[in-house]
Scaffold this motif. Sequence first.
Motif, mmCIF file in Angstrom:
data_model
loop_
_atom_site.group_PDB
_atom_site.id
_atom_site.type_symbol
_atom_site.label_atom_id
_atom_site.label_comp_id
_atom_site.label_asym_id
_atom_site.label_seq_id
_atom_site.Cartn_x
_atom_site.Cartn_y
_atom_site.Cartn_z
ATOM 1 N N UNK A 238 0.536 -1.263 0.287
ATOM 2 C CA UNK A 238 -0.026 -0.219 0.381
ATOM 3 C C UNK A 238 1.010 1.368 -0.096
ATOM 4 N N UNK A 239 0.275 2.418 0.215
ATOM 5 C CA UNK A 239 1.182 3.735 -0.111
ATOM 6 C C UNK A 239 0.413 4.893 0.690
ATOM 7 N N UNK A 240 0.896 5.416 1.971
ATOM 8 C CA UNK A 240 0.344 5.978 2.885
ATOM 9 C C UNK A 240 2.005 6.172 3.910
ATOM 10 N N UNK A 241 2.903 6.928 3.429
ATOM 11 C CA UNK A 241 3.856 6.605 4.968
ATOM 12 C C UNK A 241 3.991 4.860 4.629
ATOM 13 N N UNK A 242 4.597 4.093 4.226
ATOM 14 C CA UNK A 242 4.565 2.449 4.531
ATOM 15 C C UNK A 242 6.216 2.697 5.106
ATOM 16 N N UNK A 243 6.678 1.405 5.775
ATOM 17 C CA UNK A 243 7.907 1.004 5.452
ATOM 18 C C UNK A 243 9.227 0.793 4.130
ATOM 19 N N UNK A 244 8.240 1.042 3.521
ATOM 20 C CA UNK A 244 9.611 0.563 2.011
ATOM 21 C C UNK A 244 9.187 2.414 0.582
ATOM 22 N N UNK A 245 8.424 3.111 1.148
ATOM 23 C CA UNK A 245 8.720 3.864 0.488
ATOM 24 C C UNK A 245 9.405 4.784 0.626
ATOM 25 N N UNK B 78 6.951 10.830 7.731
ATOM 26 C CA UNK B 78 6.045 11.639 8.216
ATOM 27 C C UNK B 78 6.851 12.472 9.201
ATOM 28 N N UNK B 79 5.936 14.133 9.669
ATOM 29 C CA UNK B 79 7.249 15.038 10.606
ATOM 30 C C UNK B 79 6.425 14.457 11.442
ATOM 31 N N UNK B 80 7.580 14.980 12.372
ATOM 32 C CA UNK B 80 7.417 14.658 14.040
ATOM 33 C C UNK B 80 6.097 15.742 14.308
ATOM 34 N N UNK B 81 5.964 14.531 14.798
ATOM 35 C CA UNK B 81 4.418 14.962 16.159
ATOM 36 C C UNK B 81 3.152 14.562 15.010
ATOM 37 N N UNK B 82 3.195 14.584 13.942
ATOM 38 C CA UNK B 82 2.324 14.080 12.632
ATOM 39 C C UNK B 82 1.409 12.710 13.126
ATOM 40 N N UNK B 83 0.501 12.151 12.537
ATOM 41 C CA UNK B 83 0.068 10.849 12.673
ATOM 42 C C UNK B 83 -0.611 10.988 11.278
ATOM 43 N N UNK B 84 -0.456 9.709 10.263
ATOM 44 C CA UNK B 84 -1.760 9.197 9.542
ATOM 45 C C UNK B 84 -2.006 8.162 9.751
ATOM 46 N N UNK B 85 -3.156 8.304 10.021
ATOM 47 C CA UNK B 85 -3.650 6.847 9.737
ATOM 48 C C UNK B 85 -5.443 6.695 8.814
ATOM 49 N N UNK B 86 -5.481 5.873 8.851
ATOM 50 C CA UNK B 86 -6.722 5.567 7.549
ATOM 51 C C UNK B 86 -6.730 3.552 7.024
ATOM 52 N N UNK C 68 -10.190 -7.813 2.387
ATOM 53 C CA UNK C 68 -9.043 -7.397 3.432
ATOM 54 C C UNK C 68 -8.943 -6.064 3.483
ATOM 55 N N UNK C 69 -9.446 -6.044 4.433
ATOM 56 C CA UNK C 69 -9.942 -4.528 5.428
ATOM 57 C C UNK C 69 -8.596 -4.231 6.232
ATOM 58 N N UNK C 70 -7.568 -3.395 6.130
ATOM 59 C CA UNK C 70 -6.649 -2.668 7.014
ATOM 60 C C UNK C 70 -6.456 -1.682 7.506
ATOM 61 N N UNK C 71 -6.281 -1.332 8.826
ATOM 62 C CA UNK C 71 -6.326 -0.303 10.217
ATOM 63 C C UNK C 71 -4.942 0.140 9.944
ATOM 64 N N UNK C 72 -4.688 0.792 9.329
ATOM 65 C CA UNK C 72 -2.913 1.410 9.303
ATOM 66 C C UNK C 72 -2.773 3.114 9.988
ATOM 67 N N UNK C 73 -2.063 3.076 10.815
ATOM 68 C CA UNK C 73 -1.304 4.146 11.320
ATOM 69 C C UNK C 73 0.549 4.398 11.150
ATOM 70 N N UNK C 74 0.748 5.987 10.948
ATOM 71 C CA UNK C 74 2.387 6.466 11.099
ATOM 72 C C UNK C 74 2.782 7.429 12.022
ATOM 73 N N UNK C 75 3.886 7.201 12.885
ATOM 74 C CA UNK C 75 3.274 8.453 13.894
ATOM 75 C C UNK C 75 4.670 8.647 13.692
ATOM 76 N N UNK C 76 5.135 9.933 13.063
ATOM 77 C CA UNK C 76 6.247 10.742 13.591
ATOM 78 C C UNK C 76 6.806 11.538 14.972
ATOM 79 N N UNK C 77 7.813 10.019 15.622
ATOM 80 C CA UNK C 77 8.273 10.288 16.637
ATOM 81 C C UNK C 77 9.498 11.258 16.622
#
Length: 310
Positions: free
Chosen positions: A16-23, A27-35, A65-74
Motif C-alpha cells: 500500500x501507499x501511505x507513508x509505508x515502511x518501503x517508500x 512523517x513529520x514530527x508529531x504528525x500521525x497519518x492513519x486510515x 482484506x480491510x487493513x487499519x494502518x497508522x504512521x506516527x512521526x516520533x
Amino acid sequence: MKKLYILCLLMAANHFYAQTEIDGIMMDKNNFCTGAIYEYSSWDNYWEGNFKRENLNFGTISTQKISVNGNYGITDKLNAIFSVPYVTTKASSGTMLGQNGIQDLSLTLKYLFYEKEIKKNLLSFYILGGFSIPTTNYVADYLPLSIGSQSKTGSVRLMSDYQFGSLFATASCSYIKRSNIKIDRNTYYSDRMHYTNEVDMPDAVSFNARAGYRTKRLIAEAIFDTWTTQKGGFDITTNNMPFPSNTMNMSKIGFNGKYNLKSVSGLSIIAGANHVVAGRNVGQSNAFYGGLFYIINFTSTKTKTTTNEN
C-alpha cells in the motif's frame, strides 16, 4: 497461492501507499497519518513447485482484506508504523469453507540515517526494523484458505531513495526471520515424516523496487517486488494441499497512486493493483485496492492549546 504469500506477510502496508515502511517518505514530527484500505485479490491458477496448474476442487480462491494502518512521526527522522488487517477467504467450488478474522499486528520503526543534497537532487538512506505477532488463534494448517501462518516474525530492511526533480527511484531489501509454529496434528510429511506438531518455518528475503512521479500533491509509481524463501522449505506434493512451511517464491509487478486533496487538508486517496508474474508454490493472483488516509498534526493542536491557555 494468494494466501501462501500473505501467510508470510511482514507488514500489511507492504503493498500500500501511505507513508509505508518501503517508500522514501517520512512523517513529520508529531504528525500521525492513519486510515483504512480495502483489497480484493483472486486466483485460479497456481504453481505446484514449478508446475503451473489449476484445481477444479476449489475453483477460484478470493481474498478480501480491510487493513487499519497508522504512521506516527516520533521525530522528523524516526517513524513508528503499525497495521492490523481483517482477512476473509473463499473458494468458489468444492467443500472447503472460507475463513475470516483478524490476522497479525505488525509494527515497524523507520529511521532516516543519511540524507544528502546532490545538485538539487536528494539522496536518502533508511534502516528499518519490524516484527509481527498473531492477534487471534486462527488455524494455520488450512491452506489455501487459512488467513495466516501463526508465525511471529522479525525483520531488518535497508532502503535507498533518490529524488531528482519530480521523479524518484527507491530500492530496498529485507531479511525476515520467522518463528516455528504448532499445528493441530501430531504428524505431517514434508520431504520426510515428522512425528511432532511443531513446524520449522523457513526464513525469507524480500526485494522491492519502485520508481515514478512524486510531488506534495500527487504520487504515481510502478513497482517490482519479490519474495524468496530461504533454506528449509519444500514443494507442494502432487495433488496435495499446501503446507505452511512450503517454499513460497514470488515475483510481481504493480502500480500505486496517491492524491492529496486540495479541498480537505491532510486527506489523501490511495489506489493500486498488482499481478504475480512468476512463482513457486503460490497462486497467480491479481489484486486491487483503495483507501483513505488522514494526517493529524498534534504539533498544531498543542500550539493552539498553549496559546488559548496563555
